[in-house]
Scaffold this motif. Structure first.
Motif, PDB file in Angstrom:
ATOM      1  N   ASN A  88      22.907  71.666   7.122  1.00  0.00           N
ATOM      2  CA  ASN A  88      23.747  72.839   6.875  1.00  0.00           C
ATOM      3  C   ASN A  88      24.011  73.095   5.390  1.00  0.00           C
ATOM      4  O   ASN A  88      24.879  73.903   5.043  1.00  0.00           O
ATOM      5  N   LEU A  89      23.244  72.400   4.515  1.00  0.00           N
ATOM      6  CA  LEU A  89      23.376  72.658   3.083  1.00  0.00           C
ATOM      7  C   LEU A  89      22.459  73.811   2.690  1.00  0.00           C
ATOM      8  O   LEU A  89      21.391  74.012   3.286  1.00  0.00           O
ATOM      9  N   SER A  90      22.849  74.551   1.668  1.00  0.00           N
ATOM     10  CA  SER A  90      22.005  75.658   1.200  1.00  0.00           C
ATOM     11  C   SER A  90      20.786  75.110   0.475  1.00  0.00           C
ATOM     12  O   SER A  90      20.838  74.024  -0.125  1.00  0.00           O
ATOM     13  N   THR A  91      19.682  75.851   0.530  1.00  0.00           N
ATOM     14  CA  THR A  91      18.473  75.409  -0.160  1.00  0.00           C
ATOM     15  C   THR A  91      18.665  75.413  -1.679  1.00  0.00           C
ATOM     16  O   THR A  91      18.034  74.623  -2.382  1.00  0.00           O
ATOM     17  N   ASP A  92      19.550  76.269  -2.172  1.00  0.00           N
ATOM     18  CA  ASP A  92      19.834  76.280  -3.617  1.00  0.00           C
ATOM     19  C   ASP A  92      20.465  74.965  -4.051  1.00  0.00           C
ATOM     20  O   ASP A  92      20.106  74.406  -5.099  1.00  0.00           O
ATOM     21  N   LEU A  93      21.400  74.459  -3.239  1.00  0.00           N
ATOM     22  CA  LEU A  93      22.066  73.195  -3.555  1.00  0.00           C
ATOM     23  C   LEU A  93      21.077  72.037  -3.486  1.00  0.00           C
ATOM     24  O   LEU A  93      21.077  71.145  -4.339  1.00  0.00           O
ATOM     25  N   ILE A  94      20.210  72.049  -2.462  1.00  0.00           N
ATOM     26  CA  ILE A  94      19.211  70.993  -2.320  1.00  0.00           C
ATOM     27  C   ILE A  94      18.215  71.048  -3.476  1.00  0.00           C
ATOM     28  O   ILE A  94      17.833  70.009  -4.028  1.00  0.00           O
ATOM     29  N   TYR A 137      14.364  61.261  -3.240  1.00  0.00           N
ATOM     30  CA  TYR A 137      15.717  60.762  -2.996  1.00  0.00           C
ATOM     31  C   TYR A 137      16.654  61.940  -2.765  1.00  0.00           C
ATOM     32  O   TYR A 137      16.789  62.810  -3.613  1.00  0.00           O
ATOM     33  N   LEU A 138      17.274  61.966  -1.598  1.00  0.00           N
ATOM     34  CA  LEU A 138      18.340  62.921  -1.322  1.00  0.00           C
ATOM     35  C   LEU A 138      19.645  62.201  -1.626  1.00  0.00           C
ATOM     36  O   LEU A 138      20.197  61.502  -0.780  1.00  0.00           O
ATOM     37  N   GLY A 139      20.107  62.372  -2.852  1.00  0.00           N
ATOM     38  CA  GLY A 139      21.247  61.581  -3.290  1.00  0.00           C
ATOM     39  C   GLY A 139      20.826  60.130  -3.408  1.00  0.00           C
ATOM     40  O   GLY A 139      19.924  59.785  -4.165  1.00  0.00           O
ATOM     41  N   MET A 140      21.448  59.244  -2.617  1.00  0.00           N
ATOM     42  CA  MET A 140      21.118  57.824  -2.632  1.00  0.00           C
ATOM     43  C   MET A 140      20.098  57.451  -1.560  1.00  0.00           C
ATOM     44  O   MET A 140      19.668  56.299  -1.495  1.00  0.00           O
ATOM     45  N   LEU A 141      19.704  58.397  -0.735  1.00  0.00           N
ATOM     46  CA  LEU A 141      18.825  58.094   0.396  1.00  0.00           C
ATOM     47  C   LEU A 141      17.375  58.405   0.063  1.00  0.00           C
ATOM     48  O   LEU A 141      17.044  59.504  -0.403  1.00  0.00           O
ATOM     49  N   ARG A 142      16.522  57.437   0.332  1.00  0.00           N
ATOM     50  CA  ARG A 142      15.083  57.626   0.137  1.00  0.00           C
ATOM     51  C   ARG A 142      14.486  58.226   1.413  1.00  0.00           C
ATOM     52  O   ARG A 142      14.642  57.679   2.501  1.00  0.00           O
ATOM     53  N   VAL A 143      13.808  59.356   1.257  1.00  0.00           N
ATOM     54  CA  VAL A 143      13.264  60.086   2.407  1.00  0.00           C
ATOM     55  C   VAL A 143      11.755  60.247   2.223  1.00  0.00           C
ATOM     56  O   VAL A 143      11.288  60.660   1.155  1.00  0.00           O
ATOM     57  N   ASN A 144      11.000  59.907   3.256  1.00  0.00           N
ATOM     58  CA  ASN A 144       9.547  60.021   3.192  1.00  0.00           C
ATOM     59  C   ASN A 144       9.101  61.488   3.139  1.00  0.00           C
ATOM     60  O   ASN A 144       9.721  62.357   3.759  1.00  0.00           O
ATOM     61  N   VAL A 145       8.021  61.728   2.431  1.00  0.00           N
ATOM     62  CA  VAL A 145       7.441  63.068   2.320  1.00  0.00           C
ATOM     63  C   VAL A 145       6.088  63.070   3.033  1.00  0.00           C
ATOM     64  O   VAL A 145       5.223  62.249   2.734  1.00  0.00           O
ATOM     65  N   ARG A 146       5.905  63.970   3.972  1.00  0.00           N
ATOM     66  CA  ARG A 146       4.628  64.147   4.666  1.00  0.00           C
ATOM     67  C   ARG A 146       3.985  65.462   4.217  1.00  0.00           C
ATOM     68  O   ARG A 146       4.697  66.401   3.885  1.00  0.00           O
ATOM     69  N   ARG A 147       2.679  65.494   4.219  1.00  0.00           N
ATOM     70  CA  ARG A 147       1.993  66.717   3.815  1.00  0.00           C
ATOM     71  C   ARG A 147       2.317  67.850   4.792  1.00  0.00           C
ATOM     72  O   ARG A 147       2.362  67.640   6.006  1.00  0.00           O
ATOM     73  N   TYR A 148       2.563  69.027   4.245  1.00  0.00           N
ATOM     74  CA  TYR A 148       2.912  70.189   5.070  1.00  0.00           C
ATOM     75  C   TYR A 148       1.679  71.051   5.296  1.00  0.00           C
ATOM     76  O   TYR A 148       0.976  71.422   4.353  1.00  0.00           O
ATOM     77  N   TYR A 149       1.413  71.345   6.570  1.00  0.00           N
ATOM     78  CA  TYR A 149       0.304  72.215   6.939  1.00  0.00           C
ATOM     79  C   TYR A 149       0.871  73.516   7.499  1.00  0.00           C
ATOM     80  O   TYR A 149       1.569  73.500   8.515  1.00  0.00           O
ATOM     81  N   SER A 150       0.566  74.609   6.847  1.00  0.00           N
ATOM     82  CA  SER A 150       1.070  75.896   7.309  1.00  0.00           C
ATOM     83  C   SER A 150       0.291  76.348   8.535  1.00  0.00           C
ATOM     84  O   SER A 150      -0.835  75.903   8.778  1.00  0.00           O
ATOM     85  N   SER A 151       0.893  77.228   9.307  1.00  0.00           N
ATOM     86  CA  SER A 151       0.211  77.783  10.472  1.00  0.00           C
ATOM     87  C   SER A 151      -0.810  78.820  10.018  1.00  0.00           C
ATOM     88  O   SER A 151      -0.621  79.487   9.004  1.00  0.00           O
ATOM     89  N   PRO A 152      -1.895  78.964  10.751  1.00  0.00           N
ATOM     90  CA  PRO A 152      -2.891  79.987  10.398  1.00  0.00           C
ATOM     91  C   PRO A 152      -2.270  81.376  10.391  1.00  0.00           C
ATOM     92  O   PRO A 152      -1.423  81.692  11.228  1.00  0.00           O
ATOM     93  N   MET A 153      -2.683  82.200   9.429  1.00  0.00           N
ATOM     94  CA  MET A 153      -2.198  83.579   9.367  1.00  0.00           C
ATOM     95  C   MET A 153      -2.859  84.395  10.478  1.00  0.00           C
ATOM     96  O   MET A 153      -4.078  84.410  10.605  1.00  0.00           O
ATOM     97  N   GLN A 154      -2.025  85.064  11.293  1.00  0.00           N
ATOM     98  CA  GLN A 154      -2.560  85.894  12.374  1.00  0.00           C
ATOM     99  C   GLN A 154      -2.002  87.303  12.270  1.00  0.00           C
ATOM    100  O   GLN A 154      -0.815  87.506  12.028  1.00  0.00           O
TER     101      GLN A 154
END
Length: 280
Positions: A88-94, A137-154
């Motif tokens: 529920n945090l804003s993307t600007d804050l993140i 790191y989200l603050g003090m928490l280490r969070v894994n990053v996975r590659r993002y695959y976008s959906s095909p444009m239709q």
């Protein structure tokens, strides 16, 4: 690189213009390909100096005006992270919290609940360049990053993949019956089990993994498919030869056994006696 109209159909003119701009042989530091139906060139370089020189280029040597800008997708890499605390945090804050870690853009993935867009714990984070870190790191928490695959444009006008409805000039169809869709059969054009969708999704994944354009991804897939078919053909040919040789050897052994049997049966029965030799 391009302008509002097509570039001159003269690759040597573009080569000489680039050479004049950077002061050296461009093929040594620049990899080029076409996009947008040949109206634009994609120029790839790992040299910051060459990049700066290209950005300043305004004309070809014959006076044709051109504009060289940073590619909108090939200069950044997308990853996806999952964290309930930031739902529920804003993307600007993140974004503010991740900026020091090389993040240049943050986008929230939402889903519709009862027709209302609702936040999910999934965030798409973009990094400059082609390197994707394993974690942030989200603050003090280490969070894994996975590659993002976008959906095909239709296109939601004609149902085909690879373009949007804004510039579509094809015949409009009903996406529920998909009568004009390529390989529709009994399913909707929006069915995610459609073989056309699966093929387009694979194309998007190849493009993303290799940080290349769609034409380059299609060429790579075609090359791999041809190579696999050639390899499979070679293996099958060798296996068939092996099986033929094996059958031939077995047949020869069987003939030899039969010959030995016949030879044995044709000899008279022996009247063998045991003997002992001793000194007299």
């Amino acid at each position: 690189m391009g302008n509002e109209q097509s570039l001159p159909y003269n690759p040597f003119l573009i080569h000489l213009s680039l050479k004049n701009t950077i002061g050296r042989e461009p093929n040594e530091v620049i990899k080029a390909s076409k996009e947008a139906r040949g109206t634009q060139y994609i120029l790839k370089t790992s040299s910051r100096k060459v990049y700066g020189q290209l950005i300043e280029m305004k004309q070809l040597i014959n006076g044709t005006n051109v504009e060289i800008t940073q590619h909108p997708t090939l200069n950044k890499t997308a990853g996806v992270i999952y964290d309930l605390d930031t739902k529920n945090l804003s993307t600007d804050l993140i974004m503010e919290g991740l900026k020091a870690q090389g993040v240049i853009e943050v986008r929230r993935i939402t889903k519709k609940v009862s027709g209302i867009p609702t936040n999910t714990p999934l965030l798409v984070v973009y990094f400059e360049g082609s390197f994707l870190p394993e974690h942030v790191y989200l603050g003090m928490l280490r969070v894994n990053v996975r590659r993002y695959y976008s959906s095909p444009m239709q296109c939601y006008r004609c149902g085909r993949f690879g373009h949007g409805s804004k510039n579509c000039k094809d015949k409009e169809i009903c996406l529920n019956c998909g009568t004009e869709h390529e390989s529709t059969g009994e399913h909707s054009a929006r069915d995610r089990t459609c073989t056309v969708f699966e093929a387009e999704k694979h194309l998007v994944n190849v493009k993303t993994d290799n940080n290349i354009t769609f034409p380059e991804a299609r060429a790579l897939l075609k090359q791999n498919r041809t190579g696999n078919e050639t390899y499979a053909s070679t293996v099958n040919s060798r296996m068939n030869t092996y099986v033929d040789d094996k059958d031939r050897i077995i047949q020869l052994l069987r003939q030899e056994v039969e010959s030995l049997k016949k030879a044995t049966n044709s000899q008279p029965a022996s009247d063998d006696r045991d003997t002992t030799i001793k000194k007299t």
